[in-house]
Enzyme design. Sequence first.
Site, mmCIF file in Angstrom:
data_model
loop_
_atom_site.group_PDB
_atom_site.id
_atom_site.type_symbol
_atom_site.label_atom_id
_atom_site.label_comp_id
_atom_site.label_asym_id
_atom_site.label_seq_id
_atom_site.Cartn_x
_atom_site.Cartn_y
_atom_site.Cartn_z
ATOM 1 C CG ASN A 1 14.432 0.610 -9.124
ATOM 2 O OD1 ASN A 1 14.016 0.857 -10.257
ATOM 3 N ND2 ASN A 1 15.390 1.284 -8.544
ATOM 4 N N GLY B 1 -0.559 9.545 -6.501
ATOM 5 C CA GLY B 1 -0.111 8.388 -7.278
ATOM 6 C C GLY B 1 1.321 8.583 -7.723
ATOM 7 N N GLY C 1 0.809 -1.216 0.000
ATOM 8 C CA GLY C 1 0.000 0.000 0.000
ATOM 9 C C GLY C 1 0.838 1.259 0.000
ATOM 10 C CG LEU C 2 3.809 4.186 -2.459
ATOM 11 C CD1 LEU C 2 4.479 4.650 -1.166
ATOM 12 C CD2 LEU C 2 4.891 3.926 -3.531
ATOM 13 C CB ILE D 1 -3.990 -1.809 -2.659
ATOM 14 C CG1 ILE D 1 -3.819 -0.357 -2.188
ATOM 15 C CG2 ILE D 1 -2.958 -2.743 -2.035
ATOM 16 C CD1 ILE D 1 -2.574 0.358 -2.694
ATOM 17 C CB THR D 2 -2.129 -5.497 -6.901
ATOM 18 O OG1 THR D 2 -2.095 -4.504 -7.927
ATOM 19 C CG2 THR D 2 -2.216 -6.892 -7.502
ATOM 20 C CB ALA E 1 7.532 -4.261 -8.900
ATOM 21 C CD GLU F 1 5.198 -1.557 -9.673
ATOM 22 O OE1 GLU F 1 6.213 -0.942 -9.321
ATOM 23 O OE2 GLU F 1 4.580 -2.372 -8.956
ATOM 24 N N GLY F 2 4.971 3.564 -11.765
ATOM 25 C CA GLY F 2 5.549 4.714 -12.453
ATOM 26 C C GLY F 2 4.969 4.767 -13.845
#
Length: 393
Positions: free
Chosen positions: A249, A143, A136-137, A169-170, A251, A373-374
């Site tokens: 990084n 985002g 959870g970020l 959140i996956t 992921a 992921e960016g």
Amino acid sequence: MPAIKFRGVDFIQFDSLLSDEERMVRDTSRQFIEDNLVPIIEECNRAGRFPKELVKPMADLGFFGASLKGYGCAGMSNVEYGLVMQELERGDSGVRSFVSVQSALVMYPIYTFGSEEQKQQWLPAMQKGEKLGCFGLTEPGFGSNPGGMLTRARKVGNEYVLNGEKMWITSGTIADIAVVWAKVENEDDRVRGFLVETDRPGFRADDVHGKWSLRASVTSGLSLQDVHVPEKNLLPGSGGLKSPLMCLNQARYGIAWGGVGAAMSCYDCALQYSLLRKQFRDQPIASHQLVQEKLAWMISEITKGQLLVLQVGRLKDADKVEHQHISMAKKNNVWMALECARLARDILGANGIADDYPIMRHMMNLESVKTYEGTHDIHTLIIGSSVTGIDAF
Ligand SMILES: Cc1cc2nc3c(=O)[nH]c(=O)nc-3n(C[C@H](O)[C@H](O)[C@H](O)COP(=O)(O)OP(=O)(O)OC[C@H]3O[C@@H](n4cnc5c(N)ncnc54)[C@H](O)[C@@H]3O)c2cc1C
């Protein structure tokens, strides 16, 4: 039209750049995906169902925490791990996302920032797929700029009390443990990671419904209201935004390989279809120059993407990789895969929109992969910052 079966994609003897062990890992993963995921994925995608029945078989093949050493993990090289990700995403980006989160976003931070007690408690069980995790970020308001996060942790006695909301959140509702990133009030709002068991009072997870993308993966919102965790649940080695970025990084590296897999699936399907489908003078559509141009573009870009990510993997195995290398591989390979999906859909004509073929599913999945992921553009800015020395965020 007969069913199309994947035949592999290798234009410039890419396989000769791989060791016997690397090819064996790739081939084992490929066979597993063919036998277990391909037959069920369209049904899962239609139903919006995560194929939980594959968790145990994937654990048995060492897919979880594959590149970590000890704690029952497979200890694969980064290139071997990447090849697993490629094959998973050739099957489905949602299933690859699940494995990425379990491995790179939950097991990796426990391995890297956790206490020995935390590692012993979680890593062997997560490797076996007995315990599942989420990361959870992202928050509803933050985002691309996670440093703005509002989630807070406050130290009270020998506990931390967490409050905040996480979004997108996956695996949120299927997780036993959440790695939650929060600013610690008693430490000048320094970002730190916490292990939060999902059955703690005040923790809630709800699924996001109505997704057109990653339908075979669970995506959730998390709410933390006065969630008490013992101080031993703090990841002691975590500190600052650098810690979650290190996880990302890991992921992103896997995603860069995954993009190659999704592109391979679309290209191979379109190539086989174009040789079977006849239009005008009973000729296969593959005989038309404009169709060949699309196939030639796809195989050229896939080949470049393979070489890029293999070099990044070799650098990672030699401990020489920089985050901007991973940004380039993620950005390029996901863009390339999305373009391949669009061209492949075009070659299949009307059939391209149906789930008798994997292409439209890959295309819709890759829209998420381009963003998470960016985002594509944030990786452009990371590369730009690396070559100019100037941040343009
Ligand atoms: C299916 C799915 C699963 C996910 N799983 C997870 C997960 O498990 N854990 C987790 O923490 N997060 C997860 N995410 C969240 C994901 O990481 C975020 O969606 C991503 O970081 C982008 O944030 P955002 O959606 O808020 O977009 P925003 O940050 O609002 O960006 C919107 C647009 O603005 C652009 N933009 C933003 N800032 C700039 C700038 N400075 N310059 C130029 N352009 C800019 C972006 O590139 C983008 O095009 C998931 C997302 C999805 C869709």
